[in-house]
Design a protein around this motif. Structure first.
Motif, short mmCIF file in Angstrom:
data_model
loop_
_atom_site.label_atom_id
_atom_site.label_comp_id
_atom_site.label_asym_id
_atom_site.label_seq_id
_atom_site.Cartn_x
_atom_site.Cartn_y
_atom_site.Cartn_z
N ILE A 44 0.86 -1.19 0.00
CA ILE A 44 0.00 0.00 0.00
C ILE A 44 0.89 1.24 0.00
N SER A 45 0.57 2.19 -0.87
CA SER A 45 1.33 3.44 -0.86
C SER A 45 0.47 4.58 -1.37
N GLU A 46 0.92 5.78 -1.08
CA GLU A 46 0.24 6.99 -1.53
C GLU A 46 -0.01 6.91 -3.03
N GLY A 47 -1.17 7.38 -3.47
CA GLY A 47 -1.46 7.40 -4.91
C GLY A 47 -2.21 6.17 -5.40
N PHE A 52 -9.89 0.82 -5.00
CA PHE A 52 -10.32 -0.48 -5.55
C PHE A 52 -9.17 -1.41 -5.85
N LYS A 53 -7.97 -0.80 -6.02
CA LYS A 53 -6.79 -1.65 -6.23
C LYS A 53 -6.36 -2.31 -4.93
N VAL A 54 -6.53 -1.57 -3.83
CA VAL A 54 -6.23 -2.17 -2.53
C VAL A 54 -7.21 -3.34 -2.28
N ALA A 55 -8.48 -3.10 -2.61
CA ALA A 55 -9.50 -4.16 -2.42
C ALA A 55 -9.16 -5.39 -3.26
N ALA A 56 -8.73 -5.16 -4.49
CA ALA A 56 -8.37 -6.26 -5.38
C ALA A 56 -7.18 -7.05 -4.83
N GLU A 57 -6.20 -6.33 -4.28
CA GLU A 57 -5.02 -6.98 -3.68
C GLU A 57 -5.44 -7.89 -2.52
N LEU A 58 -6.34 -7.36 -1.69
CA LEU A 58 -6.80 -8.15 -0.53
C LEU A 58 -7.47 -9.44 -1.01
N SER A 59 -8.34 -9.28 -2.00
CA SER A 59 -9.09 -10.42 -2.52
C SER A 59 -8.15 -11.46 -3.12
N TYR A 60 -7.24 -11.00 -3.95
CA TYR A 60 -6.29 -11.88 -4.63
C TYR A 60 -5.44 -12.65 -3.61
N ARG A 61 -4.97 -11.92 -2.60
CA ARG A 61 -4.09 -12.56 -1.61
C ARG A 61 -4.85 -13.59 -0.78
N MET A 62 -6.14 -13.33 -0.49
CA MET A 62 -6.92 -14.34 0.25
C MET A 62 -7.11 -15.60 -0.60
N ARG A 63 -7.37 -15.39 -1.89
CA ARG A 63 -7.51 -16.56 -2.78
C ARG A 63 -6.22 -17.36 -2.86
N GLN A 64 -5.10 -16.65 -2.89
CA GLN A 64 -3.80 -17.32 -2.93
C GLN A 64 -3.58 -18.19 -1.70
N LYS A 65 -4.24 -17.86 -0.61
CA LYS A 65 -4.05 -18.62 0.63
C LYS A 65 -5.16 -19.64 0.85
N ARG A 90 -10.97 6.71 -5.50
CA ARG A 90 -10.16 7.71 -4.77
C ARG A 90 -8.74 7.19 -4.54
N GLU A 91 -7.77 8.09 -4.72
CA GLU A 91 -6.37 7.72 -4.51
C GLU A 91 -5.93 8.05 -3.09
N LEU A 92 -5.15 7.17 -2.51
CA LEU A 92 -4.67 7.38 -1.13
C LEU A 92 -3.79 8.61 -1.06
N GLN A 93 -4.08 9.46 -0.06
CA GLN A 93 -3.32 10.70 0.11
C GLN A 93 -2.66 10.75 1.46
N GLY A 113 -1.83 11.62 4.99
CA GLY A 113 -2.71 12.08 6.09
C GLY A 113 -4.05 11.37 6.12
N ASP A 114 -4.29 10.45 5.18
CA ASP A 114 -5.56 9.69 5.17
C ASP A 114 -5.56 8.60 6.23
N PHE A 115 -6.75 8.37 6.77
CA PHE A 115 -6.99 7.06 7.37
C PHE A 115 -7.33 6.12 6.22
N LEU A 116 -6.98 4.85 6.36
CA LEU A 116 -7.40 3.84 5.40
C LEU A 116 -8.00 2.68 6.19
N VAL A 117 -9.31 2.50 6.06
CA VAL A 117 -10.00 1.40 6.74
C VAL A 117 -10.12 0.23 5.78
N LEU A 118 -9.57 -0.90 6.16
CA LEU A 118 -9.69 -2.11 5.34
C LEU A 118 -10.50 -3.14 6.13
N ASP A 119 -11.68 -3.46 5.62
CA ASP A 119 -12.59 -4.40 6.27
C ASP A 119 -12.87 -5.51 5.29
#
Ligand SMILES: [Mn+2]
Length: 364
Positions: free
Chosen positions: A165-168, A172-185, A212-215, A217-223
């Protein structure tokens, strides 16, 4: 624990009612009753338009389409295979026409399904959904084993996602990463639509994800959570992008403290509402009073929201085998939100975490 004892448990939870049979009748997705899978122990197959009948002697039988017969054969419940829908009607008639009282799961049965059952019998039809919820809320060893695995998958993804995860980056790309990584496991899918809410979007408890792109000073909630053998996990971690302000640090530490206060309460005999209140009191004693706007947690199993919860609106006394999420949060409109969520199983001594990813505040 055998499947037979799950059926036994449903019948034991009946109060005055004494149905001669309990019918689980599926429609098409999403109107497929998860109790079908609870009672049969099956985890593959769709079982649309299939039926399962449970009897007071704790036996059961099911009627499945040809398409599902291979999947159904993995259960020890005897089955009849139907060639077409007409045969399901005949099967219901054959099994139910001589009955005087039949139980249904009214919270999952469709109206059309109800009519189908009505057409097959003169019996009184009663709702036994409360007994089903009570049974399903006390997980057996086999269920806890599966929930443990679902929790492990989500936890290890929560641990590793921070490296990706990084700025910019778009939500939805973060969500896709989470999904992909869970499937990999080994997950068969997402337990529910993933929430990746950044900045002001993090203040919306049931946000999903957007462009929206991560900026900084953002909070990022991943559920998010893993679907594994039809059971679900549900974890939330909140990160801060770039740099954390004092207000953000205070919000985070308050939520973490609230979760700890709630977890410390958990043991058999405690009311669910008391656990909620322990978290609420921590938050309400700070400048964030009134900003915890939902129940502390929900029971989880075959469904993400399995019918019970840790909330002032739910009456439940904790017992070993109950599985809940514990997820306090603080939400400030136009600013952001923090939520920290873990899944726990109540044990004889207290509780055990099913999700155990690190939750110290992290700036990414
Ligand atoms: Mn949850």
């Amino acid at each position: 624990m055998s499947m037979r004892s799950r059926i036994e448990s449903i019948f034991e939870w009946l109060e005055e009612e004494d149905p001669e049979a309990i019918v689980i009748l599926n429609s098409v997705k999403p109107h497929v009753d998860k109790t079908f899978f609870y009672a049969s122990g099956l985890y593959r197959g769709e079982f649309e338009n299939c039926a399962l009948i449970m009897y007071p002697d704790h036996t059961a039988e099911m009627c499945v389409s040809k398409l599902e017969s291979e999947s159904a054969s993995k259960s020890d419940i005897p089955m009849d295979i139907m060639e077409d829908r007409e045969e399901l009607k005949e099967w219901l008639e054959e099994k139910l026409s001589d009955k005087k009282k039949i139980g249904i799961n009214a919270s999952e049965l469709t109206y059309k399904g109800f009519e189908k059952i009505q057409d097959s019998t003169e019996a009184d039809i009663i709702d036994v959904s409360d007994a089903i919820i009570e049974a399903r809320n006390r997980k057996d060893e086999k269920e806890i084993e599966i929930l443990d695995k679902a929790g492990d998958i989500a936890s290890s993804v929560a641990e590793e996602i921070t490296d990706h995860i990084s700025e910019g980056m778009k939500e939805f790309k973060v969500a896709a990463e989470l999904s992909y990584r869970m499937r990999q496991k080994g997950a068969s899918g997402d337990a529910f639509e993933i929430i990746a809410g950044s900045g002001p979007n993090s203040a919306e408890p049931h946000y999903t994800s957007g462009k929206r792109e991560l900026q900084k000073g953002d909070f990022l909630v991943l559920d998010f959570g893993a679907l594994y053998k039809r059971y679900r996990s549900d974890i939330t971690r909140t990160y801060i992008i770039g740099e954390a302000s004092d207000r953000q640090k205070k919000m985070y530490s308050t939520v973490l403290e609230a979760q700890k206060a709630a977890l410390d309460m958990i043991e058999p005999g405690v009311e669910g509402a008391e656990v909620h209140n322990a978290a609420k009191e921590v938050i309400d004693s700070t400048e964030f009073e009134g900003k915890f706007i939902h129940g502390l947690g929900h029971s989880i199993g075959l469904s993400t929201h399995d019918g019970s919860g840790l909330s002032p609106n739910v009456e439940v006394t904790l017992e070993p085998g109950m599985v809940f999420t514990v997820e306090p949060g603080i939400y400030i409109s136009d600013f952001g939100g923090v939520r920290i969520e873990d899944d726990i199983v109540v044990t004889e001594e207290g509780y055990r975490l099913l999700t155990d990813a690190d939750k110290e505040m992290r700036v990414l």
